[in-house]
Design an enzyme around this catalytic site. Structure first.
Site, short mmCIF file in Angstrom:
data_model
loop_
_atom_site.label_atom_id
_atom_site.label_comp_id
_atom_site.label_asym_id
_atom_site.label_seq_id
_atom_site.Cartn_x
_atom_site.Cartn_y
_atom_site.Cartn_z
N HIS A 132 50.75 52.22 43.70
CA HIS A 132 50.70 52.66 42.37
C HIS A 132 49.92 54.14 42.06
CE1 HIS A 132 46.53 51.92 40.69
NE2 HIS A 132 46.47 50.88 41.76
N ASP A 144 41.47 54.12 43.90
CA ASP A 144 42.31 53.24 43.18
C ASP A 144 43.34 54.22 42.24
OD1 ASP A 144 43.66 51.23 42.10
OD2 ASP A 144 41.73 50.87 40.76
N GLU A 178 50.73 50.44 36.64
CA GLU A 178 50.08 49.30 37.30
C GLU A 178 48.62 48.76 36.60
OE1 GLU A 178 47.49 47.19 40.10
OE2 GLU A 178 46.95 49.07 39.08
N GLU A 179 47.95 49.73 35.96
CA GLU A 179 46.74 49.43 35.50
C GLU A 179 46.95 48.53 34.16
OE1 GLU A 179 44.12 49.26 37.19
OE2 GLU A 179 44.04 50.90 38.56
N ASP A 207 47.03 49.20 48.09
CA ASP A 207 46.37 49.54 46.87
C ASP A 207 45.06 49.51 47.08
OD1 ASP A 207 45.28 49.67 44.27
OD2 ASP A 207 46.39 47.83 43.47
N HIS A 294 37.29 51.72 38.92
CA HIS A 294 37.52 51.89 37.64
C HIS A 294 36.51 52.54 36.67
CE1 HIS A 294 40.76 48.51 37.05
NE2 HIS A 294 41.27 49.38 38.13
#
Length: 324
Positions: A132, A144, A178-179, A207, A294
């Site tokens: 992603h 990420d 994706e998130e 990922d 994140h």
């Protein structure tokens, strides 16, 4: 993933309105042949090239610059995401891939998938690698999942440099949103007819492959795909563990749900590394695999070069083996 989406509820297909697929096939540019060769493309060999980690990091630096220039992130619905896609697409077009962009709508914003096919190979037996491309709103998402996106990009460019003629067809995918709940990858799989789905003999997902306190996790979904990765790491005398943290929570899930064999690699998110894991992999026990998961600190400084190099070489090894 279980932790990957702990801050984001999974979005079902009903939560977004899929728009038309854009046939934005870019012009294909013939890649330069290898300097020492005056012949046509060479057949795929069992030995994959070493992927220069500096090249992978150069892509990550570009993702960081894009985020810096676009509000600090590369998230769905923000300018940084489209700029990231345009960067990847430009590299692939120049390398001789046939690229197409899919457009969809999620959370009131336009999203994009980028699909790149290497010419040739048996399209009834397609091997696909994906990642992603979007970050969360909170940061640039260099690990990420800039790491997975850059890893498969540089592997694709290595395919071009080698001018491979694999027996099977090679395809790469960079998925949006994706998130927000695997929106882009689900849209891609849903857009395929049952006949087209049956042509994908395996999908490999990457990922997070450069976590700063890394682990070496291998998806255990398909035994044959799992074995390819375990064989590679065994050559390095590097132990692996089964990846359970993100089962069904990354872009392999829509492929798996459609009956397509899946595999992949993962270097760890916000779970805590145990003393036993630190003993076999190094790093720090009692600390998250990625403490910046994140967050705004998931920058180009949030990468372990060794893990990034090993995982990217594993991607190349798997594709060279599976496409032969």
């Amino acid at each position: 993933m279980r932790t990957k989406h702990s801050r984001h509820a999974l979005t079902t297909g009903a939560a977004f309105a899929a728009a038309m697929t854009l046939g934005l096939a870019a012009p294909t540019v013939q890649a330069a042949p290898p300097a020492a060769s005056t012949t046509s493309a060479t057949p795929i060999a069992a030995t994959a090239p070493d992927i220069p980690v500096a090249n992978v990091k150069a892509h990550l630096a570009q993702f960081q610059q894009i985020a810096d220039a676009n509000g600090g992130n590369r998230a769905h619905g923000h300018a940084g995401y489209k700029a990231s896609l345009d960067y990847v697409k430009g590299k692939l077009d120049a390398a001789g891939f046939t690229t197409s962009v899919q457009q969809f709508t999620s959370s009131g914003a336009t999203g994009y998938n980028l699909i790149a096919d290497w010419p040739g190979g048996d399209t009834s037996r397609t091997v696909m690698a994906g990642a992603h491309l979007d970050s969360v709103d909170e940061g640039p998402g260099v690990n990420d999942d800039g790491s997975g996106s850059a890893g498969i990009l540089e592997t694709a460019l290595a395919v071009s440099r080698a001018q491979l003629k694999p027996a099977k067809h090679l395809r790469f995918g960079w998925f949006g949103a994706e998130e927000l709940g695997l929106v882009g990858s689900k849209y891609y799989v849903d857009s395929l007819s049952s006949t087209e789905r049956a042509k994908i003999s395996g999908y490999l997902n990457f990922d997070m492959i450069g976590s700063p306190n890394p682990g070496y996790f291998v998806y255990d979904d398909d035994p044959a795909l799992e074995k390819v990765f375990k064989d590679y790491f065994a050559k390095l005398s590097l132990p692996t563990e089964v990846e359970t943290e993100g089962d069904g929570r990354s872009d392999h899930a829509p492929f798996k749900n459609a009956g397509i064999p899946v595999g992949g690699l993962f270097s760890g998110a916000d779970y805590i590394k145990t003393p036993a894991q630190a003993q076999k992999w190094g790093g720090t026990a009692g600390k998250a695999f990625d403490a910046c998961y994140h967050q705004s600190c998931d920058t180009s400084a949030n990468i372990d070069d060794t893990a990034l190099g090993h995982h990217t070489d594993a991607i190349a090894y798997a594709l060279w083996q599976l496409a032969s």
